[in-house]
Design a protein around this motif. Sequence first.
Motif, PDB file in Angstrom:
ATOM      1  N   PHE A  44       0.821  -1.186   0.000  1.00 27.59           N
ATOM      2  CA  PHE A  44       0.000   0.000   0.000  1.00 27.59           C
ATOM      3  C   PHE A  44       0.864   1.248   0.000  1.00 27.59           C
ATOM      4  CE2 PHE A  44      -2.577   3.354   1.714  1.00 27.59           C
ATOM      5  CZ  PHE A  44      -3.645   3.277   0.857  1.00 27.59           C
ATOM      6  N   LYS A  45       1.959   1.177   0.736  1.00 25.40           N
ATOM      7  CA  LYS A  45       2.780   2.382   0.873  1.00 25.40           C
ATOM      8  C   LYS A  45       4.207   2.006   1.253  1.00 25.40           C
ATOM      9  CE  LYS A  45       3.009   6.641   3.443  1.00 25.40           C
ATOM     10  NZ  LYS A  45       2.198   7.771   3.718  1.00 25.40           N
ATOM     11  N   VAL A  46       5.168   2.763   0.748  1.00 29.94           N
ATOM     12  CA  VAL A  46       6.554   2.703   1.208  1.00 29.94           C
ATOM     13  C   VAL A  46       6.876   4.122   1.666  1.00 29.94           C
ATOM     14  CG1 VAL A  46       8.941   2.196   0.626  1.00 29.94           C
ATOM     15  CG2 VAL A  46       7.105   0.927  -0.495  1.00 29.94           C
ATOM     16  N   PHE A 103      -2.440   6.263  10.387  1.00 28.14           N
ATOM     17  CA  PHE A 103      -2.277   5.687   9.049  1.00 28.14           C
ATOM     18  C   PHE A 103      -3.499   6.000   8.193  1.00 28.14           C
ATOM     19  CE2 PHE A 103      -2.622   2.215   5.970  1.00 28.14           C
ATOM     20  CZ  PHE A 103      -1.376   2.284   5.378  1.00 28.14           C
ATOM     21  N   LEU A 104      -4.694   5.868   8.772  1.00 26.56           N
ATOM     22  CA  LEU A 104      -5.927   6.174   8.029  1.00 26.56           C
ATOM     23  C   LEU A 104      -6.011   7.646   7.664  1.00 26.56           C
ATOM     24  CD1 LEU A 104      -8.562   4.018   9.935  1.00 26.56           C
ATOM     25  CD2 LEU A 104      -7.697   3.662   7.618  1.00 26.56           C
ATOM     26  N   GLU A 105      -5.563   8.524   8.559  1.00 26.31           N
ATOM     27  CA  GLU A 105      -5.584   9.963   8.272  1.00 26.31           C
ATOM     28  C   GLU A 105      -4.663  10.318   7.115  1.00 26.31           C
ATOM     29  OE1 GLU A 105      -4.768  12.187  11.847  1.00 26.31           O
ATOM     30  OE2 GLU A 105      -6.904  12.574  12.104  1.00 26.31           O
ATOM     31  N   MET A 106      -3.505   9.661   7.035  1.00 24.74           N
ATOM     32  CA  MET A 106      -2.552   9.936   5.956  1.00 24.74           C
ATOM     33  C   MET A 106      -3.005   9.310   4.636  1.00 24.74           C
ATOM     34  SD  MET A 106       1.223   9.642   7.708  1.00 24.74           S
ATOM     35  CE  MET A 106       1.047   7.910   8.048  1.00 24.74           C
ATOM     36  N   ASN A 107      -3.867   8.316   4.704  1.00 27.46           N
ATOM     37  CA  ASN A 107      -4.331   7.587   3.524  1.00 27.46           C
ATOM     38  C   ASN A 107      -5.860   7.596   3.521  1.00 27.46           C
ATOM     39  OD1 ASN A 107      -1.607   6.395   2.656  1.00 27.46           O
ATOM     40  ND2 ASN A 107      -1.757   5.861   4.810  1.00 27.46           N
TER      41      ASN A 107
END
Length: 166
Positions: A44-46, A103-107
Amino acid sequence: MPLNQHNPQQLQFLQEKIRTIGSAIFFNQSDAVLKLPTSVVTNFKVDDYGYVWFFMKKPNQDIRQFEQDFPVRLDYFRKGVDCFLQVQGKGWVVTDPEEMYAFLEMNEDINPQVFQDMVLVKVKMQKAEFYETAARTQSWWQHAWNTMTTLFRPNNVGSNTFFPAS
């Protein structure tokens, strides 16, 4: 080629290759009896700190019964891509509600309901081995020439090793 915080170009290189390949086979290399299973995962993310984040199917057992940190290997390969990557590092099951919320706030495009069926895992890259494979798109003439000259030249596969957690 060592990778550390003083060389962001190497981290960007790895981020781009991981993004290009997209998915990996996750291996939990712990000796624990109860551990996350080998699975195909989609990244999902690096992030800029060298962590690879992804979701895995939540096991039937209570996640709190599993090791919370463990050695990990991620093998990145995709058909048609002229490279593959093997990442080793330390993984964590993210269970802290504050970290999950951050994590949810950033994505923002992630539905919070995902946590009912999935578990969030992060892996700190400690070593990454990058392998460049031979190009597959060759004309018949190039293929014939390469076949004839294979005995007279070294293998045309390149590799690099990075150590992100220096």
